[in-house]
Write an enzyme that holds these catalytic residues in place. Structure first.
Site, PDB file in Angstrom:
ATOM      1  N   ASP A 140     -13.392  -2.256   3.165  1.00  0.00           N
ATOM      2  CA  ASP A 140     -12.718  -2.067   4.540  1.00  0.00           C
ATOM      3  C   ASP A 140     -13.307  -1.902   5.500  1.00  0.00           C
ATOM      4  OD1 ASP A 140     -10.445  -1.762   6.262  1.00  0.00           O
ATOM      5  OD2 ASP A 140      -9.228  -0.719   4.915  1.00  0.00           O
ATOM      6  N   GLY A 178      -3.870  -4.449   6.142  1.00  0.00           N
ATOM      7  CA  GLY A 178      -2.860  -4.454   7.043  1.00  0.00           C
ATOM      8  C   GLY A 178      -3.135  -3.006   7.862  1.00  0.00           C
ATOM      9  N   LYS A 210      -3.268   5.067  -2.484  1.00  0.00           N
ATOM     10  CA  LYS A 210      -4.387   5.940  -1.678  1.00  0.00           C
ATOM     11  C   LYS A 210      -4.883   7.029  -2.599  1.00  0.00           C
ATOM     12  CE  LYS A 210      -3.848   3.738   2.068  1.00  0.00           C
ATOM     13  NZ  LYS A 210      -5.229   3.200   2.790  1.00  0.00           N
ATOM     14  N   ASP A 260      -7.322   3.067  -2.720  1.00  0.00           N
ATOM     15  CA  ASP A 260      -7.955   2.930  -1.590  1.00  0.00           C
ATOM     16  C   ASP A 260      -8.386   4.389  -1.349  1.00  0.00           C
ATOM     17  OD1 ASP A 260      -8.834   2.687   0.880  1.00  0.00           O
ATOM     18  OD2 ASP A 260      -7.155   1.649   1.849  1.00  0.00           O
ATOM     19  N   LYS A 302      -9.382  -7.492   8.008  1.00  0.00           N
ATOM     20  CA  LYS A 302      -8.436  -7.283   9.074  1.00  0.00           C
ATOM     21  C   LYS A 302      -8.782  -7.706  10.251  1.00  0.00           C
ATOM     22  CE  LYS A 302      -7.092  -2.928   6.846  1.00  0.00           C
ATOM     23  NZ  LYS A 302      -7.205  -1.424   6.914  1.00  0.00           N
ATOM     24  N   SER A 320       0.831  -0.972   0.027  1.00  0.00           N
ATOM     25  CA  SER A 320      -0.084   0.067   0.027  1.00  0.00           C
ATOM     26  C   SER A 320       0.877   1.397  -0.310  1.00  0.00           C
ATOM     27  CB  SER A 320      -0.884  -0.087   1.063  1.00  0.00           C
ATOM     28  OG  SER A 320      -1.576   1.146   1.526  1.00  0.00           O
ATOM     29  N   LYS A 374      -1.197  -0.870  -4.253  1.00  0.00           N
ATOM     30  CA  LYS A 374      -2.469  -0.101  -3.933  1.00  0.00           C
ATOM     31  C   LYS A 374      -2.044   1.328  -3.515  1.00  0.00           C
ATOM     32  CE  LYS A 374      -4.726  -0.261   0.427  1.00  0.00           C
ATOM     33  NZ  LYS A 374      -5.307  -1.067   1.509  1.00  0.00           N
ATOM     34  N   GLU A 422     -11.147   0.503  -3.143  1.00  0.00           N
ATOM     35  CA  GLU A 422     -11.254   0.072  -1.633  1.00  0.00           C
ATOM     36  C   GLU A 422     -12.023   1.418  -1.168  1.00  0.00           C
ATOM     37  OE1 GLU A 422      -7.825  -1.395  -0.243  1.00  0.00           O
ATOM     38  OE2 GLU A 422      -8.503  -1.020   1.866  1.00  0.00           O
TER      39      GLU A 422
END
Ligand code: OSB
Ligand code: MG
Length: 386
Positions: free
Chosen positions: A257, A309, A182, A207, A281, A154, A180, A232
């Protein structure tokens, strides 16, 4: 086995570089580490709450409060169940796995509302201890099947496209199977389009950490042209309905998530078709029992699943690796190498990535050794029970 003693420590650890998302920056990770002692063995747990209530309502300090004032005093001295039947698998194994070794242990704290991350700290440390008691790996105890799991990484928000492209190039060189990125309003479609141009074949995802609303649907639909593996959590942390409305209009699979905080949320997301993928998670849903139940439900419903994570140390990463070895975790997890975040991890051996894969430890419990001396020297507060 009786849980004879619990030691909770706060250990602030500086990340190698700050991690930026649509809800803020983390530079010093205030980690809570729990050690449960029983029969000369120890089990380790790591609390994944952040220091501010941005990802979820919990924080390092609320977790400290709930653990020290309500949970640990009631749990220490109680019996921990075994994991033996779970390892034997089959129908009986599935049942024990679904209840876990912590059923009786956590019975006196079932009345507590919320605080899944605080409770998961104990639950997951107890699984580690129970697995060590049975001399099996945590992965085996949970019903894991894979020796290696596919891993992604990420990448936080960056101040320029060049900087971001450089970071992505490095991640791909290091062998991560998926990168991934952000995103946030104003830092989304154009940025991702440029990255897609430069890395045509890379497995990329985005995400948003809840930064959009349904009013942004037409903008988000532009992402469909970029061949992202998933988008995400575009909408609110407690939303399922608007996500379902967006998924109807979007070809890109939505991954939830923040919105999946329990088994009940997962069932509701299935019913509403809010997503096609779930980032699970264990800390967010209260631990391994809930995680395994959600895993079984989503596997049966043929949704895709991966393990997320929370900027964990090697302890939390080892927990995540064990979970990610279950058969339903088919997509690369956010389980990056120790060196991604830490100059030096607090476990040995450190977690490493090779060819997009990470090895699931096979030793007893979490299968890595905690550098207890270093943890002790970095500890800023400690609470002991029993
Ligand atoms: O949204 O997945 C997230 C980190 C902290 C809080 C939330 C998230 C993340 C990450 C990093 O994306 C995952 C990791 O590498 O640990
Ligand atoms: Mg996320």
């Amino acid at each position: 086995m009786r849980v004879e003693r619990a030691v909770l420590r706060e250990v602030p650890l500086e990340l190698r570089e700050p991690f930026d998302t649509s809800h803020g920056r983390v530079h010093v990770r205030r980690v809570l580490l729990l050690t449960l002692h029983g029969e000369a063995l120890e089990g380790w747990g790591e609390c994944v709450a952040l220091s501010d209530p941005s990802y979820s309502a919990e924080t390092t300090d609320t977790a400290w409060h709930v653990l020290t004032d309500f949970v640990l005093p009631r749990v220490v001295g109680r019996e921990l169940g075994g994991v033996g039947t779970a390892v034997a698998s089959g129908a009986a194994g599935a049942d024990v796995r679904a209840r876990g070794p912590t059923d009786a242990l956590l019975e006196p704290v079932r009345w507590i509302r919320g605080h899944p991350m605080a409770l998961a700290t104990v639950e997951m440390a107890a699984w580690d201890l129970a697995a060590r008691g049975a001399a099996v790996s945590l992965a085996q105890a949970l019903g894991g099947e894979r020796a290696h799991v596919p891993v992604g990484i990420s990448v936080g928000l960056r101040s320029s496209i060049d900087e971001l492209a450089e970071a992505v190039a490095r991640c791909l060189e290091e062998g991560y199977a998926r990168v991934k990125l952000k995103i946030a309003p104003g830092r989304d479609v154009e940025v991702l389009a440029l990255i897609r141009d430069r890395f045509e074949d890379a497995m990329l995802s985005a995400d948003a950490n809840c930064a959009y609303t349904l009013a942004d649907a037409s903008r988000l639909k532009e992402l469909d042209a970029l061949d992202l593996q998933m988008l995400e959590q575009p909408f609110g942390h407690d939303d399922l309905v608007d996500h379902a409305r967006l998924q109807e209009q979007l070809r890109t699979p939505i991954c939830l998530d923040e919105s999946i905080a329990s088994e009940r949320d997962a069932a509701a997301a299935l019913e509403l078709a809010s997503c096609r993928v779930v980032n699970l998670k264990p800390g967010r849903v209260g631990g391994f029992v809930a995680s395994v139940r959600i895993h079984d439900m989503l596997l049966a419903a043929k949704l895709s699943l991966w393990c997320g994570g929370m900027l964990e140390t090697g302890i939390g990463r080892a927990h995540n690796l064990a979970l990610a070895s279950l058969p339903g975790f088919t997509l690369p997890g956010d389980i990056s190498a120790s060196r991604r975040y830490w100059q030096r991890d607090i476990v040995t051996p450190e977690h490493v990535v090779a060819d997009g894969l990470m090895r699931v430890p096979t030793g007893p419990g979490i299968g890595v050794d905690v550098d207890a001396e270093r943890v002790e020297s970095l500890t800023v507060r400690v609470a002991t029970f029993g």
